[in-house]
Each structure stands twice: as structure tokens, then as C-alpha cells.
Design an enzyme around this catalytic site. Sequence first.
Site, PDB file in Angstrom:
ATOM      1  CB  SER A   8      -1.301  -0.285   1.176  1.00  0.00           C
ATOM      2  OG  SER A   8      -1.734   1.083   0.641  1.00  0.00           O
ATOM      3  CG  ASP A  65      -3.880   3.321  -0.459  1.00  0.00           C
ATOM      4  OD1 ASP A  65      -4.423   2.600  -1.508  1.00  0.00           O
ATOM      5  OD2 ASP A  65      -4.269   3.618   1.092  1.00  0.00           O
ATOM      6  CG  ASP A  94      -3.570  -1.089  -0.912  1.00  0.00           C
ATOM      7  OD1 ASP A  94      -3.360  -0.162  -1.019  1.00  0.00           O
ATOM      8  OD2 ASP A  94      -3.998  -1.929  -0.651  1.00  0.00           O
ATOM      9  CG  ASP A 148      -7.240  -0.489   0.647  1.00  0.00           C
ATOM     10  OD1 ASP A 148      -6.104   0.547   0.285  1.00  0.00           O
ATOM     11  OD2 ASP A 148      -6.568  -0.817   1.882  1.00  0.00           O
TER      12      ASP A 148
END
Length: 449
Positions: free
Chosen positions: A99, A238, A240, A242
Site C-alpha cells: 500500500s 494510495d 493499492d 483501498d
Amino acid sequence: MVNGLSCFKAYDIRGKVPGELNEDIAFRLGGAFARRFSPRRVALGRDIRHSSEALLHALAHGLSAEGVEVLDLGLCGTEEVYWAAQQPGIDGAIEVTASHNPIDYNGMKLVLAGAVPVSGDSGLRDLEAATAASLGRAPSGLPPMIRADFRPSLVDFLARFTTPGGRRLKIVVNPGNGAAGPLLEALEPRLPFELVKVHFEPDGSFPNGIPNPLLPENRGATAEAVKRHGADFGVAWDGDFDRCFLFDENGDFIEGYYIVGLLAQALLQRSPGERVVHDPRLTWNTVEIVGEAGGTPIQSKTGHAFIKERMRREDAVYGGEMSAHHYFRDFAYCDSGMLPWLLVAELVKAAGQPLSALVSERIRRYPASGEINRTVGDVASVLRAVAQRYQDGEIDWTDGLSVQFPQWRFNLRGSNTEPVIRLNVETRGDEGLMREKTQQILTLIESLR
């Protein structure tokens, strides 16, 4: 810890590569996952980091050695792994990602069928023990995997949250050279918006810095693009994706706390009378908005595993954390980095007002310090001392220390992974009081270090 198992955290796996996390650990973890949960089919995805593909292959070797069929999702975000886990016949899914962590880190996020998280309370500690007990070495060569692509159906799902017609908004999108670009590319033809792309190409060397918009130094490119293009608002993610972070039409960053209230309002308009779960760090704005919209606010301990578990128990329509994690019942109670900005775009269109107008009154009514971190020697002793100092307030230990007074409140909690204490302060319409009390508590913490 021996065998590099310091990479096992409270909710996921994360550590420096190769010292704390490497291909051998990934291989052993794949075998442990297969033996612990007995899945028939597991989907694997990865972010853009240079170490991610090798870790994914090692995971796949470990799973397939135990007879598990492995689906390769390729480069994708955690959101896409959650989506894969919701599909029929998928018994688990793992995203290889670090992340927003530094470039030499990597990690993994694990879920079971239905995107139910695997955390410390639901099997992660078992996986840690089994991985530590194994002496297996990752084989060389490519593992047996079947290429799978669930992105088209995810695009169909996301597109349902937009409506055609009305003013065509211009929106800056900045994936930070992380994993969000390919999904945005696939989604773009279905959107009634114009996208202005910044740092769009996935690049594991992160030429524009680690994708972490929580750091003020990482916000400039999005803010400048919003102003330069006259955009209606900006979005940054960010690594990834999420989590997404929003900037208003002036390029000003909007704290995640106020987006929680905005999204709660939007979801309650669609589903009146529902429950909304929130974390204890900053609460007054969310509680008031949810109540005024006819919903029921429910406080949960911070952290995705706790929020998701509470949402499932309450059948909550939405859950939000000030850290920009937003959870949706329609998305298997998981956090999504795509749904929040799509819903905000619909709110801006429907209101006929700029984004700043939708949040400015809430910011004025409940000014907040934002999260302030301080390194301390002993988190527990600091919490006890601060609780003693403010014992005349209403004290709650749901998650760290929360203390409430008639005109102001604060939450002080320790990090799950390091000797750091995190402070959040808010007041009822008094920015001066907020700054005064923030400094007062910081001075006390400094005296206790």
C-alpha cells in the site's frame, strides 16, 4: 522475531523485503493458508512493487503444492481482490501489496469467500505459527496458475453508482503511479465525467514518491492539477487504492473525517433509517449527520477487521474511518477506494454546488486537529497518565482513551505496530479551543515521554 515473522501484524502481513518478508515466507504462508482453510480455489493479485510478482509466484507455489487451484489476477488493487472473493467458486483471495509503505516494503491482505477478512482473531495467528514451523523453500520457475479477469464485472458494479445527464464534471485522478490506473482506464468509458490524469502509469519505482496522500508533501501534484485545469475536484489514491483522498475545487485537501459524514448522508438518502458504523477518533460530526438523516450511528474500534465485523453484525449500510477507509454493505462490507469519489461526484452534481460548499459548514461546526503522532516509550503508561489528568471528563476506553467534555473531546490511542501514540481533538465550533487543547495535550505527552 525469528524467521522474519515480524511481518505478521494485527490485520495483515507487512515488512521489509527480503529481511522480514521474502519468497520462502510467502511459499510457507501459501501452504499454511491451504491447510488452515481447505480452499479449492484461491485468487491472487499484486500491486506494482518490484517484489510483488515474485512473492505472488511463491504464494501460488505454496497453495498449489497443497492441491489448491490458483487464479492469477495480475496487477490489480485490493479492491479487485475483494471483488474476486465475492464471486461464485472462489474460496479465498490474497493481495500482495504494501500500500503506502516505503519502497523497500511489501505485504499481503488475506480474505476468505465473501471477502471475509483473515485477521489476528480469525486465523492470522494460526498462519503465523504454521509459517514459522515450516522449513519449506520456494521453488524456482513459474507456478501453475490460471489467468482470471473479474475487472469487467467490477466495472459494471461501479458504474451503477453513477447517473447519466446533468453537468459533466471534470475530475483530476491521481493514482500516484500505483495500481488504480488500469481500473480507472476500464471504468472511464462508462463515466459521465471528464478525467484529468496525473501520475497515472503504474511504476514500481514510484518516480513521484510513494503513493500516500496522507503526507502533505504528496498532495501538491493533485492540488495543482485541480487548479490548473479548473476541475470540480480531485482524487488521489494510495498504492493499492483501498483508500481515496479528496481535494475540493480550490485544490484544498479535505480531511477524511468530513468525507465520512458526507458519505453517510449520501448512503442514508439511498437507504433511509439504516445503521452507520464509525471509529472513535473523531465522532461528533458523523453522529450529528447520521442522526439528522434518520440513521443510527454505531461506534466501533478502529481497524478494518473490527469495522467489517461490526457492520456485518449490525447489517450497516456504511462504515467510515477518518483515515479514508470507507466500507459499504453493497461491497460485501469491504473498503473501497472507488465508490467514495463516485458517490461524491453524484452529490456535487445533484446539489449544484462545489464540493467545498458541501463540507465547509461541517468543518466550521466541528473543527478538528487531524491525527498527530508522537513517539513514546510506553504507550500504556502515557494513556493512564493522560486519563488521570482529564478524569473530570466522560471517559471511554473503546479504542485507546476517549475523553469528552461539553465543548471539546479527544481520542488518544497507540499504534498497533510501533511505539507511537496518535492524538485527535475536536470542538463544537471553536477552532481556537481546538488548537489550545491540542497543544495542552501534546505538552503533557511530551512531559511523559
